[in-house]
Design an enzyme around this catalytic site. Structure first.
Site, PDB file in Angstrom:
ATOM      1  N   ASP A   1      26.644  43.242  45.082  1.00 47.40           N
ATOM      2  CA  ASP A   1      28.059  42.934  45.666  1.00 47.40           C
ATOM      3  C   ASP A   1      27.863  41.892  46.773  1.00 47.40           C
ATOM      4  O   ASP A   1      28.614  41.017  47.298  1.00 47.40           O
ATOM      5  CB  ASP A   1      28.980  43.957  46.030  1.00 47.40           C
ATOM      6  CG  ASP A   1      29.893  43.976  44.861  1.00 47.40           C
ATOM      7  OD1 ASP A   1      30.281  43.082  44.310  1.00 47.40           O
ATOM      8  OD2 ASP A   1      30.425  45.172  44.747  1.00 47.40           O
TER       9      ASP A   1
HETATM   10  C1  GLC Z   1      28.690  49.396  45.109  1.00 55.15           C
HETATM   11  C2  GLC Z   1      29.613  48.671  44.096  1.00 55.15           C
HETATM   12  C3  GLC Z   1      28.859  48.195  43.007  1.00 55.15           C
HETATM   13  C4  GLC Z   1      27.843  47.487  43.389  1.00 55.15           C
HETATM   14  C5  GLC Z   1      27.106  48.147  44.513  1.00 55.15           C
HETATM   15  C6  GLC Z   1      25.799  47.153  44.839  1.00 55.15           C
HETATM   16  O1  GLC Z   1      28.166  50.505  44.693  1.00 55.15           O
HETATM   17  O2  GLC Z   1      30.532  49.615  43.634  1.00 55.15           O
HETATM   18  O3  GLC Z   1      29.822  47.495  41.976  1.00 55.15           O
HETATM   19  O4  GLC Z   1      26.934  46.963  42.099  1.00 55.15           O
HETATM   20  O5  GLC Z   1      27.471  48.399  45.315  1.00 55.15           O
HETATM   21  O6  GLC Z   1      26.386  46.070  45.763  1.00 55.15           O
HETATM   22  C1  GLC Z   2      30.116  46.300  50.368  1.00 54.72           C
HETATM   23  C2  GLC Z   2      29.339  47.406  50.229  1.00 54.72           C
HETATM   24  C3  GLC Z   2      28.897  47.221  48.835  1.00 54.72           C
HETATM   25  C4  GLC Z   2      30.072  47.239  47.847  1.00 54.72           C
HETATM   26  C5  GLC Z   2      31.063  46.258  48.123  1.00 54.72           C
HETATM   27  C6  GLC Z   2      32.532  46.180  47.657  1.00 54.72           C
HETATM   28  O1  GLC Z   2      29.517  45.156  50.467  1.00 54.72           O
HETATM   29  O2  GLC Z   2      28.147  47.365  50.862  1.00 54.72           O
HETATM   30  O3  GLC Z   2      27.953  48.440  48.245  1.00 54.72           O
HETATM   31  O4  GLC Z   2      29.952  47.181  46.452  1.00 54.72           O
HETATM   32  O5  GLC Z   2      31.492  46.417  49.777  1.00 54.72           O
HETATM   33  O6  GLC Z   2      33.414  45.352  47.873  1.00 54.72           O
END
Ligand code: GLC
Ligand code: GLC
Length: 820
Positions: free
Chosen positions: A490
């Site tokens: 993300d």
């Molecule tokens: C969080 C989110 C997931 C994403 C991950 C890596 O766990 O829930 O959707 O893939 O972060 O960024």
């Molecule tokens: C932030 C977190 C990531 C998550 C995302 C969701 O970037 O670091 O883990 O998946 O928020 O919006």
């Protein structure tokens, strides 16, 4: 250092001090009513949706932490204390909190009085039950008063925290001192207008008093630990009118030495149909029939005990689907109990309500829920089926998807919208796993709306086609998939370019015409595109299958030609076409995600490396060398030390935390599976143990989060607090580690036509037995590690070729002996 111990026979973790490094929590409920409960009785309850139907109030970010819960206060001859230690924090002679599967028991003892409470959500009920036992352990008669306490939330948890100008005037309750089953308090805020639901707090005896107004109960300028009414020794009979409605009953108990008194407290959620909304013509008194029925079902401790026994029995049944008995007790307790339990919780919660997610910000994630399903589908396949259809209904007609949806409405969330280009392909992963588990191909023909619009409904198989075609239609200059707002990571926001504080990295795009590409999605496309082709063939569409295979081959070639850096797979190409995840850069040289997933997809068979290792072997060796730590594999290395506007959020975290070089546990199992796949099971098992909580229990003072569930993140090697976990419970790590350990390390894996038995775990676990029930038959699989290499299978006494054991008739038991 430990703060408790596992009790595997009881399937519990036993916490022996209230002063753990952080609140260690549990989840109650797995249907519609849910509670979070910490070992200090903190937490809250909600019906289906933690944002839109919050029943009780919890204060995130509070000082001290963990404020708000269902508390019992004791006034024992003027000595005021709480058996959960918080909020009063009076010294306890004995403290024990046992977190079990869907229940928790918290016991506190002080001054010759023991109060033990088991909290659970009974099957089929929309209620949290507290089954309380108060025992006089002293040699003298005790005369004490017990006070219950919950603080009601005004339903919409976001509104509850923001809209005080209205909310402090709307609170309403009703009190029934003599309900048919004891005493009850009804929280009915907004019931007079559009709500058809209320909450009830009941106790199964006629209470000696009650309070419903928080300021009266707590007292002006006091904290919950200094609550006035328990100190005064008796309830004030306050009636809330606006401000802060609570529920509290008091019960005076006179106990002989050794005597125990049992009580049952119920916090319930009740919906009334329109014609049963009111008990009077003037529409002022709530119709309480349904609440009375609920309280009647828990009128005695025996009723509550029977419901608790049924819940335990239910879990015994669920966990019998996959069981291992090995020489490694930590492995057994994770596989048989805690990992599967966490899979259930993540399936239910997605990433919405934990002690790190407020239940307000996020609903169900499209990618998250599809992946969570991989670790859940064997437990209750029918619910997995329903979930798949719900998720698919939020897909857009062009194959893209809402990134999240609200569980109450099952509608896509407009605030976050779409544009995460890995999302669509996860749907194929979930559907394939469901069919392999069940053999239920009929799901492919289910009519499912697009964007929740029934007029756009099409068979589920068509949804998979659009998922596949979305990637085909969104390829960049190297033939690799465009990343969009982000892929699985993300925080890799290659089209964002944010320089304004507060701008969301995930939804902002400050430059047009981006052609940033993701090697991760390329690997995902090879893996799940091949699965799509297989499904197409099984669905009687060989032409669709052949075309899909051709497109998958094209992607393989693109990764071969443009996705390799020399010693590992590249991560991406940025907006300008520059490689991300290359040795040529000083930071962010190697990223974990494409290494694991590419090898899982069978990529990297080329031997064009300096020493003739396959690319796959070399990539995984590079992973261990560059990303390995005693606490797991970090996400990338070296972490970014400055903000990289062209990469987005990933570089905003201080080095070693979260996606910037943290051990982001979710992607570690991809490497575990990849290592298994190339035949290096011992290395895979080593990776597994580093992140798996039971193996980390001894360092609970470093790890700090619960030693029975995975955490999303453990601080990486460049972090100040290397080894410290955060964001426990709601993480895709649960599902993926269960897949890794059950299907790859232990090697018992459902396929379309049979069970694959191909153990890879290696000599550290020299023998084990797996019992797997699937499609009505039970398989007893005995594995001996002899070092022979590839496995030999004897099925019911007959040696077979290969590792696929065809599914047996429902009702049969199959014995499989394996030497490997
Ligand atoms: C969080 C989110 C997931 C994403 C991950 C890596 O766990 O829930 O959707 O893939 O972060 O960024
Ligand atoms: C932030 C977190 C990531 C998550 C995302 C969701 O970037 O670091 O883990 O998946 O928020 O919006």
């Amino acid at each position: 250092m430990r703060f408790g111990h596992f009790d595997d026979d009881a399937r519990e973790y036993v916490i022996t001090t209230p002063e753990t490094p952080a609140p260690w929590i549990n989840y109650l409920g797995s249907e519609q009513f849910f509670s979070l409960v910490s070992h200090q009785a903190g937490g809250y309850s909600f019906y289906r949706d933690p944002r839109l139907r919050r029943l009780t109030r919890y204060r995130y970010n509070n000082v001290p932490a963990d404020a708000g819960g269902r508390y019992l206060y004791v006034n024992d001859g003027g000595d005021v204390w709480t058996p959960s230690w918080l909020p009063v924090k009076a010294h306890l002679d004995r403290f024990e909190a046992r977190h079990g599967l869907g229940y928790s028991t918290i016991t506190g003892e002080r001054g010759g009085l023991s109060v033990s409470t088991t909290l659970f959500v009974p099957l089929g009920e929309d209620a949290e039950v507290q089954r309380i036992a108060v025992t006089n352990t002293s040699g003298a008669v005790k005369d004490l008063t017990l006070f219950t306490f919950v603080e009601f939330c005004l339903w919409n948890a976001y509104d509850d925290q923001t809209n005080y100008q209205r909310n402090l005037s709307i609170g309403e309750v009703e009190v029934e001192q003599d309900s048919p089953y004891g005493s009850a308090i009804y929280h009915r805020t907004e019931y007079r207008e559009r709500r058809d639901h209320y909450a009830v707090l009941g106790i199964n005896t006629r209470a000696d008093g009650f309070d419903t107004d928080r300021d009266t109960f707590v007292g002006a300028f006091n904290s919950l630990g200094e609550a006035a009414v328990p100190r005064a020794g008796g309830s004030a009979g306050s009636m809330a009118s606006g401000w802060y409605p609570i529920g509290s009953h008091s019960v005076r108990l006179v106990l002989e030495p050794g005597e125990t008194r049992d009580l049952v407290v119920v916090l319930g959620y009740v919906e009334n149909p329109e014609e049963h909304k009111w008990a009077d013509d003037a529409h002022q008194v709530v119709d309480k029939r349904r609440a009375h029925e609920l309280l009647g079902r828990f009128a005695t401790a025996e009723h509550a005990d029977a419901a608790l026994a049924a819940l335990k029995e239910h879990w015994t049944g669920l966990l019998s689907t996959y069981r291992v008995s090995s020489t490694d007790e930590k492995l057994d307790r994770m596989v048989n109990i805690w990992n599967q339990y966490q899979c259930m919780v993540t399936f239910n919660m997605s990433r919405s309500a934990s002690y790190f997610e407020t239940g307000i910000g996020r609903g169900m994630g499209f990618r998250d829920s599809n992946q969570d399903l991989l670790g859940f589908v064997h437990l209750i396949p029918a619910r997995a089926r329903e979930r798949i259809l719900d998720i698919a209904a939020t897909q857009f007609p062009d194959g893209s998807a809402y990134h999240q949806y609200q569980p109450l409405t099952k509608r896509g969330n407009h605030d976050i919208g779409s544009g995460f280009n890995d999302d669509p392909l996860w749907l194929i992963a979930a559907v394939a796993a469901y069919i392999k588990e069940t053999g239920d191909y009929s799901i492919l023909d289910e009519q499912v709306p697009f964007d929740n619009d029934e007029s756009l409904a099409a068979p589920l198989f068509e949804h998979l086609t659009r998922s596949f075609e979305f990637t085909v239609d969104h390829r960049g200059p190297h033939g690799l998939p465009l990343i969009g707002r982000a892929d699985w990571n993300d925080c890799l926001n290659l089209n964002c370019f944010s320089t304004t504080p507060g701008e969301p990295f995930q939804t902002t795009e400050n430059k047009a015409g981006g052609v940033a590409e993701s090697v991760f999605i390329a690997a995902q496309f090879v893996l799940y595109g091949a699965e799509y082709a297989e499904l197409a063939r099984r669905h009687g569409q060989p032409d669709v299958a052949s075309r899909a295979e051709k497109l998958v081959d094209e992607m393989r070639d693109a990764v071969r030609d443009y996705g390799w850096d020399g010693s590992w797979f590249l991560r991406a190409y940025d907006f300008f076409g520059n490689a991300v995840g290359t040795d040529a850069e000083p930071e962010g040289k190697i990223w974990i995600e494409p290494q694991g997933l590419a090898v899982m997809a069978g990529l990297g068979s080329e031997t064009d490396t300096p020493d003739g290792r396959t690319r796959a072997e070399l990539a995984l060796d590079s992973v261990e060398e560059m990303l390995g730590t005693p606490h797991g594999l970090v996400l990338q290395y070296p972490a970014y030390t400055t903000y990289q506007v062209q990469l987005g959020e990933v570089s905003t975290y201080p080095p070693g935390y979260k996606e910037n070089g943290g051990i982001f546990s979710h992607n570690n199992p991809w490497v575990i599976i990849a290592e298994c796949q190339i035949g290096r099971g011992a290395q895979a098992f080593d990776h597994y143990r580093r992140i798996t909580p039971a193996y980390r229990e001894e360092i609970s003072d470093v790890h700090r989060q619960e030693p029975y569930v995975y955490a999303q993140m453990i601080a990486g090697k460049e972090a100040v607090r290397h080894g410290e976990a955060k964001n426990s419970w709601l993480t895709g790590t649960a599902a993926w580690t269960f897949v890794a350990v059950s299907q790859h390390l232990l090697g018992v894996r459902p396929d379309y036509d049979g069970l694959v038995v191909d153990p890879r775990i290696g000599a550290d676990v020299p023998s084990f037995t797996v019992t797997r029930s699937i499609r009505g038959a039970t398989y007893e699989i005995h594995v001996e590690h002899t070092g022979a290499g590839s496995p030999s299978l004897v099925v019911d006494g007959v040696a077979i070729d290969g590792t696929l054991v065809p599914y047996a008739a429902s009702g049969s038991t199959v014995r499989i002996d394996v030497t490997v």
